[in-house]
Design a protein around this motif. Structure first.
Motif, short mmCIF file in Angstrom:
data_model
loop_
_atom_site.label_atom_id
_atom_site.label_comp_id
_atom_site.label_asym_id
_atom_site.label_seq_id
_atom_site.Cartn_x
_atom_site.Cartn_y
_atom_site.Cartn_z
N SER A 1 0.84 -1.21 0.00
CA SER A 1 0.00 0.00 0.00
C SER A 1 0.87 1.26 0.00
O SER A 1 0.56 2.25 -0.68
N ASP B 1 -5.92 9.25 -5.18
CA ASP B 1 -6.70 8.24 -4.44
C ASP B 1 -7.23 7.16 -5.39
O ASP B 1 -7.23 5.97 -5.07
N TRP B 2 -7.67 7.59 -6.56
CA TRP B 2 -8.16 6.63 -7.56
C TRP B 2 -7.05 5.71 -8.02
O TRP B 2 -7.25 4.50 -8.19
N GLU C 1 -6.37 3.07 -5.30
CA GLU C 1 -7.42 2.05 -5.28
C GLU C 1 -7.29 1.11 -6.48
O GLU C 1 -7.42 -0.11 -6.34
N SER D 1 -4.33 -1.25 -6.08
CA SER D 1 -4.65 -2.28 -5.08
C SER D 1 -5.52 -3.37 -5.68
O SER D 1 -5.29 -4.57 -5.46
N GLN D 2 -6.50 -2.98 -6.48
CA GLN D 2 -7.40 -3.95 -7.10
C GLN D 2 -6.70 -4.79 -8.16
O GLN D 2 -7.15 -5.90 -8.45
#
Length: 385
Positions: free
Chosen positions: A185, A253-254, A257, A260-261
């Motif tokens: 992360s 932020d996008w 995310e 991470s996905q």
């Protein structure tokens, strides 16, 4: 607004660099023409000049490849340069103890690559770039990132830190026992922070470059009737597209995310399938409304020259100083009309352009306005022109 001032090299010294044991050239602010047969060492001089900027020069070679074969290890390039900080003595090179890392000096004091950019910008065009529009996106992205770097010196640092975080993320994902999710992360956050900075600089630079192209004034006239037609530029990348409508922090932020996905697919693929390392530069021949990749070889060359000329003028506009311009074998594949137009633009700009060619006759349009050198037996010799 006052006219841009000249940046120019008045003295160049090479030591154990490529084919040169030792070499020196003295020059004025006018364009410089280097002639001689293939393999004489003309491009080696341009490569040495390109090392007055950050990176590995116009060949993207390793520093060991720049060493003179059969000689002692290490090499040096020194130049007396008139630029944005006045007259400076700039030096760079490697030593026998540090052959893979080059050092910089300005006026005898240790310097950084950022200090070089604060002193002068160096732009170039080489024959290897002629296939830019038909090769993969990587070549176009690197070409454009060097354009961005000339305008935003911090851009290289953001690219390097983004790529370092991406490589470390890939290494962790490949571990058999699984990666620490907290560390992943953190790396994805770092990729997002630097990735958005990279994308924002690209968008700003593209907008500035397109504005100048649309003015149809590259220093000698450009546009639909010019041999160097206007280009329409676009960035094809998810992050750059998001920045068009969203705030930078929201795009970060996008990105976090999304990365991470994508851990599972990226682990299977062995590489990151999303990010600013996948952006492409799309170039369109404006008068013909045709993608550059579908244009003829001659049209592609004309578009490429037009882009470099536009970047030259943009650097001058933003810094107040012309960059050094390195044009390797530039006249060999241009017809007479395009060649004369290029020479007219260079003379109207007042830029010190260093050009190479096997035949001095193709540079006759610069007679009385340029300095002519020939490379003979590894020695540069000044000729009457």
């Amino acid at each position: 607004m006052s006219a841009p001032s000249s940046s120019w090299v008045s003295r160049l010294l090479l030591t154990r660099f490529r084919s040169y044991a030792e070499a020196s050239l003295e020059a004025g602010p006018e364009p410089v023409v280097l002639t001689g047969p293939n393999g004489a060492g003309k491009t080696n001089i341009l490569e040495a000049l390109s090392l007055l900027s950050p990176g590995r020069g116009l060949r993207s070679a390793t520093y060991r490849e720049m060493e003179r074969e059969g000689d002692l290890p290490g090499w040096a390039v020194a130049a007396r340069l008139t630029g944005r900080t006045g007259q400076s003595d700039v030096g760079t090179g490697t030593t026998a103890d540090a052959r893979d890392r080059r050092q910089f000096r300005i006026d005898g004091s240790p310097a950084t690559s950022a200090d070089l950019l604060a002193t002068v910008n160096v732009l170039w065009l080489t024959p290897s770039m002629d296939r830019l529009f038909v090769e993969g996106a990587t070549s176009r992205r690197k070409f454009f990132d060097r354009m961005v770097l000339a305008l935003y010196p911090e851009h290289a640092g953001h690219v390097a830190r983004y790529e370092a975080a991406m490589r470390e993320r890939g290494r962790l994902l490949a571990e058999e026992r699984g990666a620490d999710p907290v560390w992943l992360s953190a790396l994805e956050r770092k990729m997002a922070e630097h990735g958005v900075a990279v994308a924002a600089a690209r968008r700003d630079a593209l907008g500035a470059l397109q504005r100048l192209i649309d003015l149809k004034d590259l220093g000698g006239g450009a546009g639909a009737a010019s041999p160097f037609p206007n280009a329409i530029l676009a960035l094809e990348g998810e992050v750059e597209a998001r920045l068009t409508t969203e705030k930078a922090l929201d795009v970060e932020d996008w990105m976090v995310e999304t990365l991470s996905q994508r851990r599972g697919p990226d682990r299977m693929a062995g590489r990151a399938g999303f990010g600013v390392h996948r952006t492409d530069l799309v170039v369109t021949h404006a008068p013909k409304s045709m993608l550059a990749s579908r244009c003829s070889t001659g049209e592609q060359k004309a578009l490429l020259i037009g882009l470099v000329l536009a970047q030259t003028r943009l650097v001058a506009e933003l810094t107040g100083y012309w960059p050094l311009l390195l044009l390797d074998e530039i006249a060999a594949h241009l017809d007479g009309r395009r060649r004369d137009a290029l020479f007219d633009i260079l003379m109207s700009m007042g830029v010190q352009a260093w050009m190479t060619g096997t035949d001095a006759d193709v540079f006759v349009g610069l007679k009385g306005h340029a300095q002519l050198w020939t490379i003979d037996a590894g020695k540069p010799l000044r000729l009457a022109f």
